[in-house]
Design a protein around this motif. Structure first.
Motif, short mmCIF file in Angstrom:
data_model
loop_
_atom_site.label_atom_id
_atom_site.label_comp_id
_atom_site.label_asym_id
_atom_site.label_seq_id
_atom_site.Cartn_x
_atom_site.Cartn_y
_atom_site.Cartn_z
N ALA A 53 -4.63 -27.44 -5.07
CA ALA A 53 -3.66 -27.76 -4.21
C ALA A 53 -3.85 -29.09 -3.20
O ALA A 53 -3.03 -29.80 -2.84
CB ALA A 53 -3.56 -26.67 -3.20
N SER A 54 -5.26 -29.65 -3.75
CA SER A 54 -5.54 -30.61 -2.96
C SER A 54 -5.80 -31.93 -4.11
O SER A 54 -6.59 -31.87 -4.99
CB SER A 54 -6.90 -30.67 -2.38
N TRP A 55 -5.03 -32.97 -3.57
CA TRP A 55 -4.96 -34.11 -4.53
C TRP A 55 -5.24 -35.40 -3.59
O TRP A 55 -4.81 -35.50 -2.28
CB TRP A 55 -3.72 -34.46 -5.24
N ARG A 56 -5.86 -36.61 -4.16
CA ARG A 56 -6.25 -37.71 -3.49
C ARG A 56 -4.99 -38.46 -3.92
O ARG A 56 -4.44 -38.32 -5.11
CB ARG A 56 -7.57 -38.58 -3.67
N ALA A 57 -4.62 -39.57 -2.84
CA ALA A 57 -3.47 -40.30 -3.24
C ALA A 57 -3.56 -41.13 -4.41
O ALA A 57 -2.81 -41.24 -5.19
CB ALA A 57 -3.13 -41.13 -2.11
N SER A 58 -4.77 -41.55 -4.80
CA SER A 58 -5.21 -42.32 -5.88
C SER A 58 -5.05 -41.61 -7.01
O SER A 58 -4.77 -42.15 -8.13
CB SER A 58 -6.53 -43.11 -5.69
N GLU A 59 -4.94 -40.29 -7.10
CA GLU A 59 -5.00 -39.42 -8.47
C GLU A 59 -3.39 -39.23 -8.61
O GLU A 59 -3.18 -39.00 -10.04
CB GLU A 59 -5.52 -38.17 -8.17
N ILE A 60 -2.59 -39.16 -7.57
CA ILE A 60 -1.14 -39.00 -7.65
C ILE A 60 -0.49 -40.38 -8.19
O ILE A 60 0.38 -40.16 -9.11
CB ILE A 60 -0.60 -38.47 -6.31
N ILE A 61 -0.58 -41.41 -7.63
CA ILE A 61 0.03 -42.61 -7.75
C ILE A 61 -0.32 -43.13 -9.28
O ILE A 61 -1.63 -43.20 -9.45
CB ILE A 61 -0.40 -43.70 -6.75
N GLU B 28 7.13 -42.94 -13.36
CA GLU B 28 5.66 -42.59 -12.82
C GLU B 28 5.96 -42.80 -11.21
O GLU B 28 6.58 -43.46 -10.59
CB GLU B 28 4.61 -43.45 -13.08
N ILE B 29 4.96 -41.90 -10.34
CA ILE B 29 4.76 -41.84 -9.05
C ILE B 29 4.25 -43.16 -8.55
O ILE B 29 3.36 -43.74 -8.89
CB ILE B 29 3.95 -40.66 -8.50
N GLN B 30 5.23 -44.05 -7.76
CA GLN B 30 4.65 -45.13 -7.23
C GLN B 30 4.04 -44.87 -5.89
O GLN B 30 3.45 -46.08 -5.17
CB GLN B 30 5.90 -46.18 -7.15
N ASP B 31 4.61 -44.21 -4.93
CA ASP B 31 4.07 -43.96 -3.75
C ASP B 31 4.21 -42.70 -3.22
O ASP B 31 4.76 -41.85 -3.59
CB ASP B 31 4.72 -44.98 -2.65
N LEU B 32 3.79 -42.42 -1.87
CA LEU B 32 3.99 -41.12 -1.25
C LEU B 32 4.71 -41.34 0.09
O LEU B 32 4.56 -42.62 0.63
CB LEU B 32 2.66 -40.62 -0.90
N ILE B 33 5.48 -40.71 0.75
CA ILE B 33 6.25 -40.60 1.90
C ILE B 33 5.56 -39.64 2.87
O ILE B 33 5.51 -38.31 2.63
CB ILE B 33 7.66 -40.49 1.69
N VAL B 34 4.98 -39.95 3.91
CA VAL B 34 4.12 -39.42 4.94
C VAL B 34 5.01 -39.34 6.30
O VAL B 34 5.29 -40.35 6.65
CB VAL B 34 3.00 -39.64 5.13
N ASP B 35 5.29 -38.14 6.92
CA ASP B 35 5.70 -38.18 8.14
C ASP B 35 4.62 -37.63 9.02
O ASP B 35 4.07 -36.23 8.98
CB ASP B 35 6.98 -36.96 8.06
N SER C 268 3.20 -34.24 10.24
CA SER C 268 2.08 -33.97 9.60
C SER C 268 2.34 -33.32 8.22
O SER C 268 1.60 -32.60 7.70
CB SER C 268 1.09 -33.09 10.21
N GLU C 269 3.51 -33.77 7.54
CA GLU C 269 3.75 -33.58 6.35
C GLU C 269 3.78 -34.59 5.48
O GLU C 269 4.08 -35.83 5.61
CB GLU C 269 5.40 -32.96 6.29
N ILE C 270 3.33 -34.22 4.13
CA ILE C 270 3.70 -35.47 3.15
C ILE C 270 4.91 -34.77 2.56
O ILE C 270 5.33 -33.94 1.71
CB ILE C 270 2.74 -34.95 1.80
N LEU C 271 6.13 -35.57 2.78
CA LEU C 271 7.41 -35.09 2.53
C LEU C 271 7.89 -35.40 0.99
O LEU C 271 8.68 -34.56 0.57
CB LEU C 271 8.20 -36.08 3.23
N GLY C 272 7.21 -36.26 0.35
CA GLY C 272 7.53 -36.43 -0.92
C GLY C 272 6.88 -37.45 -1.68
O GLY C 272 6.24 -38.28 -1.07
N VAL C 273 7.27 -37.78 -2.94
CA VAL C 273 6.85 -38.83 -3.60
C VAL C 273 7.86 -39.78 -3.98
O VAL C 273 8.96 -39.33 -4.14
CB VAL C 273 6.00 -38.14 -5.01
N VAL C 274 7.51 -40.98 -4.18
CA VAL C 274 8.65 -42.12 -4.79
C VAL C 274 8.38 -42.35 -6.06
O VAL C 274 6.99 -42.63 -6.74
CB VAL C 274 8.39 -43.54 -4.28
#
Length: 241
Positions: free
Chosen positions: A34-42, A56-63, A67-73
């Motif tokens: 359930a836990s991922w680093r941003a560098s592993e996802i992008i 491919e995943i370019q970025d993350l959207i954080v609110d 305190s949510e990771i709303l989504g991925v780009v």
């Protein structure tokens, strides 16, 4: 010394000494984590259910407010036939697939085309309100994006789902306003992710909350925006373990 010579012989002829190596976790072994680093996802590929590569995943959207990771780009231009197009989708629409070493989604091409989109050089002009756009999109998807412990129960659910959300301006605004106020509360993650479905002015609340107190809090909040007689409380309280 004669007895020790055979033991030292491998060193004398230059053979390397085998040393144990630390085995580091990789994406393949962390596929269900359930836990991922941003560098592993992008940079990780995203595939459709039929294994077609979406992008491919370019970025993350954080609110940071909620305190949510709303989504991925995701770079979806090639898949959707629109050059340089980026699409943002909720993280709950993705699951990591170990064999293909990619994130996979059940979203259809048509559903993905309705995701919040923008060109690569227009993020600054589009980021205002992206939270609301992503939540509205999440609530309108014909897939379940609630907390994992709700998934099995919702699989056979015969009641209203987010796809039943009304499309009139009034219905959409009512759902949006209730969601915005809900995110400003100190309620649990489960409560904040309750389904809010407005159809013909009637608000239906569904999902699992942590306790009876926050169940009532969600109903009261919805009743501030809609006539209490038009609020259908179908929330459930999480079973104690």
């Amino acid at each position: 010394m004669i007895m020790l010579f055979p033991l030292l012989a491998p060193l004398a002829i230059g053979e390397p000494v085998a040393e144990p190596k630390e085995v580091m976790p990789s994406k393949a072994t962390e596929g269900t984590s359930a836990s991922w680093r941003a560098s592993e996802i992008i940079g990780t590929n995203v595939k459709a259910a039929n294994d077609d590569t979406i992008g491919e995943i370019q970025d993350l959207i954080v609110d940071f407010k909620s305190s949510e990771i709303l989504g991925v780009v995701i770079s979806t231009g090639g898949f959707l036939g629109m050059a340089d197009t980026l699409s943002s989708v909720p993280t709950s629409a993705l699951r990591y697939d170990v064999p293909t070493k990619a994130f996979k989604t059940k979203l259809t091409k048509e559903q993905l085309a309705k995701a919040p989109q923008y060109k690569k050089d227009t993020w600054d002009a589009n980021k205002q309100g992206v939270s609301d756009k992503l939540r509205t999109y999440r609530d309108s998807m014909a897939v379940d994006t609630t907390a994992p412990d709700n998934a099995a129960r919702n699989e056979n659910d015969k009641g209203l789902t987010p796809v039943d959300q009304g499309t009139s301006e009034a219905d959409i605004k009512l759902t949006k306003d209730i969601r915005a106020d809900l995110m400003d509360t100190q309620l649990s993650f489960n409560a904040k992710n309750a389904k809010i479905i407005t159809r013909d002015g009637k608000v239906t609340l569904r999902g699992v909350v942590d306790n009876h107190g926050e169940k009532q809090a969600v109903v009261d909040l919805a009743s501030k925006h809609a006539d209490p007689s038009m609020v259908s409380d179908q929330l459930e309280v999480k079973a104690a373990k």
